[in-house]
Scaffold this motif. Sequence first.
Motif, PDB file in Angstrom:
ATOM      1  N   VAL A 141       0.836  -1.200   0.000  1.00  4.06           N
ATOM      2  CA  VAL A 141       0.000   0.000   0.000  1.00  4.06           C
ATOM      3  C   VAL A 141       0.870   1.249   0.000  1.00  4.06           C
ATOM      4  O   VAL A 141       2.017   1.232   0.452  1.00  4.06           O
ATOM      5  N   PRO A 142       0.342   2.352  -0.482  1.00  8.53           N
ATOM      6  CA  PRO A 142       1.043   3.638  -0.353  1.00  8.53           C
ATOM      7  C   PRO A 142       0.917   4.130   1.091  1.00  8.53           C
ATOM      8  O   PRO A 142      -0.177   4.187   1.637  1.00  8.53           O
ATOM      9  N   PHE A 143       2.040   4.483   1.707  1.00  7.53           N
ATOM     10  CA  PHE A 143       2.047   4.802   3.133  1.00  7.53           C
ATOM     11  C   PHE A 143       2.937   6.012   3.372  1.00  7.53           C
ATOM     12  O   PHE A 143       4.035   6.126   2.818  1.00  7.53           O
ATOM     13  N   CYS A 144       2.470   6.911   4.253  1.00 10.03           N
ATOM     14  CA  CYS A 144       3.196   8.145   4.526  1.00 10.03           C
ATOM     15  C   CYS A 144       4.387   7.932   5.462  1.00 10.03           C
ATOM     16  O   CYS A 144       5.310   8.751   5.494  1.00 10.03           O
ATOM     17  N   GLY A 145       4.355   6.879   6.275  1.00  9.94           N
ATOM     18  CA  GLY A 145       5.474   6.566   7.155  1.00  9.94           C
ATOM     19  C   GLY A 145       5.371   7.141   8.548  1.00  9.94           C
ATOM     20  O   GLY A 145       6.225   6.861   9.397  1.00  9.94           O
ATOM     21  N   HIS A 146       4.337   7.944   8.845  1.00  7.43           N
ATOM     22  CA  HIS A 146       4.224   8.562  10.168  1.00  7.43           C
ATOM     23  C   HIS A 146       3.743   7.550  11.208  1.00  7.43           C
ATOM     24  O   HIS A 146       2.816   6.770  10.955  1.00  7.43           O
ATOM     25  N   SER A 147       4.341   7.586  12.392  1.00 12.57           N
ATOM     26  CA  SER A 147       3.988   6.646  13.463  1.00 12.57           C
ATOM     27  C   SER A 147       2.529   6.815  13.898  1.00 12.57           C
ATOM     28  O   SER A 147       1.839   5.824  14.162  1.00 12.57           O
ATOM     29  N   GLN A 148       2.050   8.076  13.963  1.00  8.29           N
ATOM     30  CA  GLN A 148       0.670   8.302  14.383  1.00  8.29           C
ATOM     31  C   GLN A 148      -0.304   7.678  13.398  1.00  8.29           C
ATOM     32  O   GLN A 148      -1.330   7.117  13.786  1.00  8.29           O
ATOM     33  N   CYS A 149       0.035   7.764  12.113  1.00  7.87           N
ATOM     34  CA  CYS A 149      -0.828   7.182  11.079  1.00  7.87           C
ATOM     35  C   CYS A 149      -0.869   5.660  11.219  1.00  7.87           C
ATOM     36  O   CYS A 149      -1.925   5.035  11.079  1.00  7.87           O
ATOM     37  N   GLU A 150       0.286   5.062  11.513  1.00  7.52           N
ATOM     38  CA  GLU A 150       0.305   3.599  11.667  1.00  7.52           C
ATOM     39  C   GLU A 150      -0.514   3.161  12.870  1.00  7.52           C
ATOM     40  O   GLU A 150      -1.169   2.113  12.834  1.00  7.52           O
ATOM     41  N   ASP A 151      -0.482   3.942  13.942  1.00  7.77           N
ATOM     42  CA  ASP A 151      -1.320   3.620  15.105  1.00  7.77           C
ATOM     43  C   ASP A 151      -2.794   3.609  14.722  1.00  7.77           C
ATOM     44  O   ASP A 151      -3.554   2.722  15.148  1.00  7.77           O
ATOM     45  N   VAL A 152      -3.199   4.579  13.905  1.00  7.40           N
ATOM     46  CA  VAL A 152      -4.595   4.647  13.456  1.00  7.40           C
ATOM     47  C   VAL A 152      -4.924   3.445  12.573  1.00  7.40           C
ATOM     48  O   VAL A 152      -6.002   2.844  12.694  1.00  7.40           O
ATOM     49  N   ILE A 153      -4.011   3.087  11.683  1.00  3.40           N
ATOM     50  CA  ILE A 153      -4.228   1.934  10.798  1.00  3.40           C
ATOM     51  C   ILE A 153      -4.424   0.658  11.617  1.00  3.40           C
ATOM     52  O   ILE A 153      -5.335  -0.141  11.352  1.00  3.40           O
ATOM     53  N   GLN A 154      -3.586   0.480  12.631  1.00  3.25           N
ATOM     54  CA  GLN A 154      -3.699  -0.737  13.446  1.00  3.25           C
ATOM     55  C   GLN A 154      -5.039  -0.802  14.164  1.00  3.25           C
ATOM     56  O   GLN A 154      -5.718  -1.831  14.139  1.00  3.25           O
ATOM     57  N   GLU A 155      -5.430   0.276  14.801  1.00  5.50           N
ATOM     58  CA  GLU A 155      -6.675   0.266  15.569  1.00  5.50           C
ATOM     59  C   GLU A 155      -7.900   0.192  14.650  1.00  5.50           C
ATOM     60  O   GLU A 155      -8.847  -0.563  14.915  1.00  5.50           O
ATOM     61  N   SER A 156      -7.882   0.952  13.563  1.00  4.83           N
ATOM     62  CA  SER A 156      -9.021   0.953  12.635  1.00  4.83           C
ATOM     63  C   SER A 156      -9.185  -0.407  11.970  1.00  4.83           C
ATOM     64  O   SER A 156     -10.309  -0.896  11.777  1.00  4.83           O
ATOM     65  N   SER A 157      -8.073  -1.020  11.585  1.00  5.04           N
ATOM     66  CA  SER A 157      -8.157  -2.338  10.940  1.00  5.04           C
ATOM     67  C   SER A 157      -8.720  -3.374  11.906  1.00  5.04           C
ATOM     68  O   SER A 157      -9.528  -4.221  11.528  1.00  5.04           O
ATOM     69  N   HIS A 158      -8.326  -3.288  13.156  1.00  4.14           N
ATOM     70  CA  HIS A 158      -8.830  -4.231  14.153  1.00  4.14           C
ATOM     71  C   HIS A 158     -10.346  -4.103  14.283  1.00  4.14           C
ATOM     72  O   HIS A 158     -11.081  -5.113  14.281  1.00  4.14           O
ATOM     73  N   GLN A 159     -10.838  -2.884  14.379  1.00  9.32           N
ATOM     74  CA  GLN A 159     -12.285  -2.672  14.513  1.00  9.32           C
ATOM     75  C   GLN A 159     -13.035  -3.104  13.253  1.00  9.32           C
ATOM     76  O   GLN A 159     -14.110  -3.718  13.341  1.00  9.32           O
ATOM     77  N   ASP A 160     -12.483  -2.797  12.077  1.00 13.56           N
ATOM     78  CA  ASP A 160     -13.143  -3.181  10.828  1.00 13.56           C
ATOM     79  C   ASP A 160     -13.173  -4.688  10.640  1.00 13.56           C
ATOM     80  O   ASP A 160     -14.159  -5.245  10.147  1.00 13.56           O
ATOM     81  N   PHE A 161     -12.098  -5.372  11.031  1.00 12.38           N
ATOM     82  CA  PHE A 161     -12.079  -6.833  10.929  1.00 12.38           C
ATOM     83  C   PHE A 161     -13.180  -7.442  11.792  1.00 12.38           C
ATOM     84  O   PHE A 161     -13.879  -8.366  11.392  1.00 12.38           O
ATOM     85  N   LEU A 162     -13.333  -6.904  13.009  1.00 12.07           N
ATOM     86  CA  LEU A 162     -14.349  -7.432  13.918  1.00 12.07           C
ATOM     87  C   LEU A 162     -15.755  -7.214  13.357  1.00 12.07           C
ATOM     88  O   LEU A 162     -16.593  -8.106  13.420  1.00 12.07           O
ATOM     89  N   LYS A 163     -16.004  -6.024  12.794  1.00  7.27           N
ATOM     90  CA  LYS A 163     -17.329  -5.724  12.229  1.00  7.27           C
ATOM     91  C   LYS A 163     -17.647  -6.655  11.069  1.00  7.27           C
ATOM     92  O   LYS A 163     -18.735  -7.221  10.979  1.00  7.27           O
ATOM     93  N   ARG A 164     -16.693  -6.840  10.169  1.00  5.69           N
ATOM     94  CA  ARG A 164     -16.945  -7.651   8.979  1.00  5.69           C
ATOM     95  C   ARG A 164     -17.091  -9.124   9.326  1.00  5.69           C
ATOM     96  O   ARG A 164     -17.885  -9.826   8.741  1.00  5.69           O
TER      97      ARG A 164
END
Length: 589
Positions: free
Chosen positions: A504-527
């Motif tokens: 994936v295209p990624f900006c490299g910022h640590s804060q962004c990766e934290d959001v990706i990890q948490e958001s992906s976890h929630q989306d996986f659970l919903k789906r």
Amino acid sequence: AVFSMHSRNPLLAKRLKRLPFMNTQCSSACSILVSPRRFTPESPMSVSLHKYSAKSTDCAGTATHQMAQKTGERLELLHKKSDIGNWYENVVTSANLIDYFSISGFYVLKPFSYEIWESIQQNFNDKIKRDGVKNCYFPSLIPQSNLEKESSHVEGFSPEVAWVTHSGDKKLAEKLALRPTSETVMYPVIKNWIRSYRDLPIRVNQWCNVVRWEMKNPVPFLRSREFLWQEGHTVYASKEEAEEEVLKILKFYQEIYEDLLAIPVIPGRKSESEKFAGADYTTTIEAFVDVNGRSIQGATSHHLGQNFSKMFDITFTDQSNQPAHAFQNSWGLSTRTIGAMILIHGDDNGMILPPRVAPVQVNIIPILKAGNEETNANIMRKGQELASQLRESGIRAHFDDRPDKSVRHKKIRSEIKGIPVIIELGSKDIQKNSCMVCRRDVIINGRMEKSKVQLASLPSHLITLLDDIHNTLFQRAKAKRNIKYVTEWDDFIDTIGQKRQVMVPFCGHSQCEDVIQESSHQDFLKRKSSIEEESSLTGKAKSLCIPFESHIASAECSELGQTSAEGHQCIGPNCEHKAKKWTLFGRSY
């Protein structure tokens, strides 16, 4: 054989009749105990085969079950794809790799697994010694004051540190850490070895154990609280020299995985969030387990910059007669390699060992005839001669001459332990100067592929066959690494949920990766809850590495209209930054 079932189930009874190991040659009675828990016609079956004393006649009760466990041998047949967790733990015990210890997360490495580790040790030792690295050993205890000198370093390891606080009943003046890694015990000593640039570089390596008190459920080889590894530590006068070594060592690690273990890996650089605590940057090789869609960090090579040299005052007088801080690297490879090998190559029958690390490459099994002592003696003599001949040719061969084990038992044990080649040798084979060669990596209709080979050409045939098995395992694993390039969040979630990795295209910022990890976890659970699909993955997706440019598949990138990630928006939800690099994301161990 007596069937003891915990409930009456006609579907289960029908499948029991098709069990593959009903061995008429078995001299002892057997009980087969089957738990029909959650049984369906399509479900995998867990079967325990217990040998017990022929004097015992009560086969149906719990007492007999307990007695069978104490006096006999247990074999579990589990489907890897359906139950990889239990399959894995079953394999590491059934294949005689480990024993469990009374402290959770600590394991006994039995001789068979330690021989595999020794093969890896020898191969890597040869590489680094040719390159000028020297082996050494440092103490396993680290004073608390040393460990806390580098703040980001101690912060990264603090939750996992095990402390020694007492000597007998007496409290120590300072707590001592059981080494989670050795930077802070080595560097205060190494600095005393250096006066000027003429003393550099210093390049040392040690083979040792480390303790990291993982809070997650421990898993043998993959996530244990004590493990074996090597850790290299080097000191250079210039950054350029140090950075050159980082990539050289990473290449050595890649060769270990690909040329020795037949595991394809992707080399790259860790994100800021995932780099080693205290390093300027971390390079890594990433392997992939297709069955559960998880990545395994294979090994890492870190450039520490001057971070530790400033903390521990590692200085030298340069060629201009001026004081300067040194540049440092550290790099490590652990027994996790064995876990990766088991997960990636194994099948429903057990391990499949890559030939170049297999303690036994060829197991010769004699096919004896009851009551024909003269013929049997000839078979045994020929088998011993054949094993010696193969060993002289450089093949690690074993002749299985155990008189109390059946042919079927020996073959099953060889399959579970993943021995690459099994040779069957009987009286008719000897008459025809041939033998039957079975290769463990190819299963056809539930059986290993067989071929008849003349004894005169057997050594050369096996040398070629062992190389072919290695290449087959490597190409098979490579074909299962199914990476997809995505630029939209929904595709990101869908693809990882299908047990794949994504670029994936990624900006490299640590804060962004934290959001990706948490958001992906929630989306996986919903789906997962919405589609009620058991095979769908949950858990956080994380960056695995930023692959080196030579490993970016430009042909696949071109489908997106360009080969550079810089024209794309970062994949992170609501991230306003433009991407900097194509980055490999997925779930990991």
